[in-house]
Design a protein around this motif. Structure first.
Motif, mmCIF file in Angstrom:
data_model
loop_
_atom_site.group_PDB
_atom_site.id
_atom_site.type_symbol
_atom_site.label_atom_id
_atom_site.label_comp_id
_atom_site.label_asym_id
_atom_site.label_seq_id
_atom_site.Cartn_x
_atom_site.Cartn_y
_atom_site.Cartn_z
ATOM 1 N N LYS A 210 20.243 25.596 -20.528
ATOM 2 C CA LYS A 210 20.078 25.363 -21.942
ATOM 3 C C LYS A 210 21.385 25.448 -22.717
ATOM 4 O O LYS A 210 21.633 24.778 -23.657
ATOM 5 C CB LYS A 210 19.181 26.711 -22.309
ATOM 6 N N SER A 211 22.122 26.367 -22.214
ATOM 7 C CA SER A 211 23.554 26.493 -22.834
ATOM 8 C C SER A 211 24.568 25.385 -22.693
ATOM 9 O O SER A 211 24.886 24.804 -23.978
ATOM 10 C CB SER A 211 24.384 27.813 -22.227
ATOM 11 N N ALA A 214 22.930 22.535 -24.668
ATOM 12 C CA ALA A 214 23.262 22.353 -26.290
ATOM 13 C C ALA A 214 24.448 22.071 -26.472
ATOM 14 O O ALA A 214 24.784 21.206 -27.560
ATOM 15 C CB ALA A 214 22.814 24.019 -26.664
ATOM 16 N N VAL A 215 25.582 22.612 -25.956
ATOM 17 C CA VAL A 215 26.907 22.026 -25.924
ATOM 18 C C VAL A 215 27.152 20.459 -25.807
ATOM 19 O O VAL A 215 27.732 19.830 -26.661
ATOM 20 C CB VAL A 215 28.079 22.742 -24.994
ATOM 21 N N ILE A 217 24.692 18.208 -26.191
ATOM 22 C CA ILE A 217 23.709 17.598 -27.132
ATOM 23 C C ILE A 217 24.830 17.782 -28.604
ATOM 24 O O ILE A 217 24.793 16.609 -29.370
ATOM 25 C CB ILE A 217 22.560 18.094 -27.357
ATOM 26 N N TYR A 218 25.413 18.831 -28.912
ATOM 27 C CA TYR A 218 25.968 19.144 -30.228
ATOM 28 C C TYR A 218 27.239 18.263 -30.190
ATOM 29 O O TYR A 218 27.682 17.664 -31.140
ATOM 30 C CB TYR A 218 26.476 20.441 -30.302
ATOM 31 N N TYR A 219 28.082 17.964 -29.154
ATOM 32 C CA TYR A 219 29.139 17.173 -28.871
ATOM 33 C C TYR A 219 28.739 15.910 -29.044
ATOM 34 O O TYR A 219 29.498 15.055 -29.916
ATOM 35 C CB TYR A 219 29.602 17.303 -27.377
ATOM 36 N N PHE A 221 26.349 14.473 -30.813
ATOM 37 C CA PHE A 221 25.888 14.367 -32.352
ATOM 38 C C PHE A 221 27.127 14.447 -33.104
ATOM 39 O O PHE A 221 27.297 13.412 -33.933
ATOM 40 C CB PHE A 221 24.894 15.117 -32.606
ATOM 41 N N ALA A 222 27.991 15.439 -32.751
ATOM 42 C CA ALA A 222 29.009 15.566 -33.728
ATOM 43 C C ALA A 222 30.157 14.584 -33.637
ATOM 44 O O ALA A 222 30.642 14.004 -34.664
ATOM 45 C CB ALA A 222 29.800 16.752 -33.375
#
Length: 239
Positions: A210-211, A214-215, A217-219, A221-222
């Protein structure tokens, strides 16, 4: 009677003078160079603003079969190495003189004016001026392209492996799972309990998964990233 030795430079000068027939050498050379420069400038304009012609009419008797590639082959290489296949007008790098010379010779040999140029290069070369192994193509029709010139630096030997996770969603998920397993294996035993059990290992794995996910997915999208299969013909910067 001894024969006089031949001075090759003298003979060369005589031959040049005979061909020029009294015309000014500098004027002749200047005119040739001027015409050549105008031709190069005209080629550059067509590279920077390629027409949408579907194909060029080549003389097949003068083509090198090793230089002909189908769009499917180009697509696979672009996806494997995270490259793009776009019109040359999107290319931010410089076109070397050798590439312009090859275009000129092709046009002379085939008695055509090449149009519709395409280029294969890493994404950054459509945003920044870099020199990573671009390939210049001209369309032949029926999804076939003729490779005109290659220049720049070769790609990193591990680029295909490094770009594998970005190839598609399945590869990305597999990479996240693999990294999560490695991270779980590196966690020291007894961190959460005196004796580590299988259920605790599974919980640690899900926490890691999950961690890391999450990183990622964030990267994604960002930074506006997308998969290789989606960007190989994309004209947008952030892909």
């Amino acid at each position: 009677m001894l024969l006089k030795r031949t001075n090759i430079k003298t003979q060369l000068v005589r031959e040049r003078d005979r061909q020029l027939r009294g015309a000014s050498i500098l004027d002749q050379v200047q005119a040739i160079l001027r015409d050549d420069e105008l031709h190069r400038d005209e080629i550059l304009k067509r590279l920077q603003n390629p027409a949408t012609d579907p194909y060029n009419t080549f003389d097949f008797d003068q083509l090198n079969g090793e230089q002909i590639f189908h769009i499917d082959q180009i697509k696979k290489i672009c996806i494997d190495y995270r490259l793009r296949f776009l019109d040359t007008k999107y290319f931010k790098g410089d076109f070397p003189q050798e590439a312009l010379s090859k275009i000129k010779h092709l046009e002379q040999d085939h008695q055509i004016q090449l149009r519709g140029f395409k280029i294969v290069a890493p994404s950054k070369m459509f945003v920044l001026r870099k020199t990573d192994d671009p390939l210049l193509f001209a369309p032949m029709g029926n999804d076939y392209y003729y490779l005109i010139h290659q220049w720049g630096n070769d790609l990193h030997p591990l680029r295909k492996l490094m770009m594998w996770p970005y190839k598609n969603l399945e590869n990305l998920i597999a990479t996240v799972i693999l990294v999560s397993l490695i991270a779980t294996w590196l966690m020291p035993d007894g961190l959460f309990a005196r004796e580590q059990t299988l259920s605790q290992d599974i919980m640690v794995f899900f926490f890691m998964f999950k961690s890391i996910a999450a990183v990622v997915i964030y990267y994604g999208f960002a930074m506006g990233k997308n998969f290789n299969t989606a960007i190989w013909r994309s004209q947008f910067d952030k892909s």
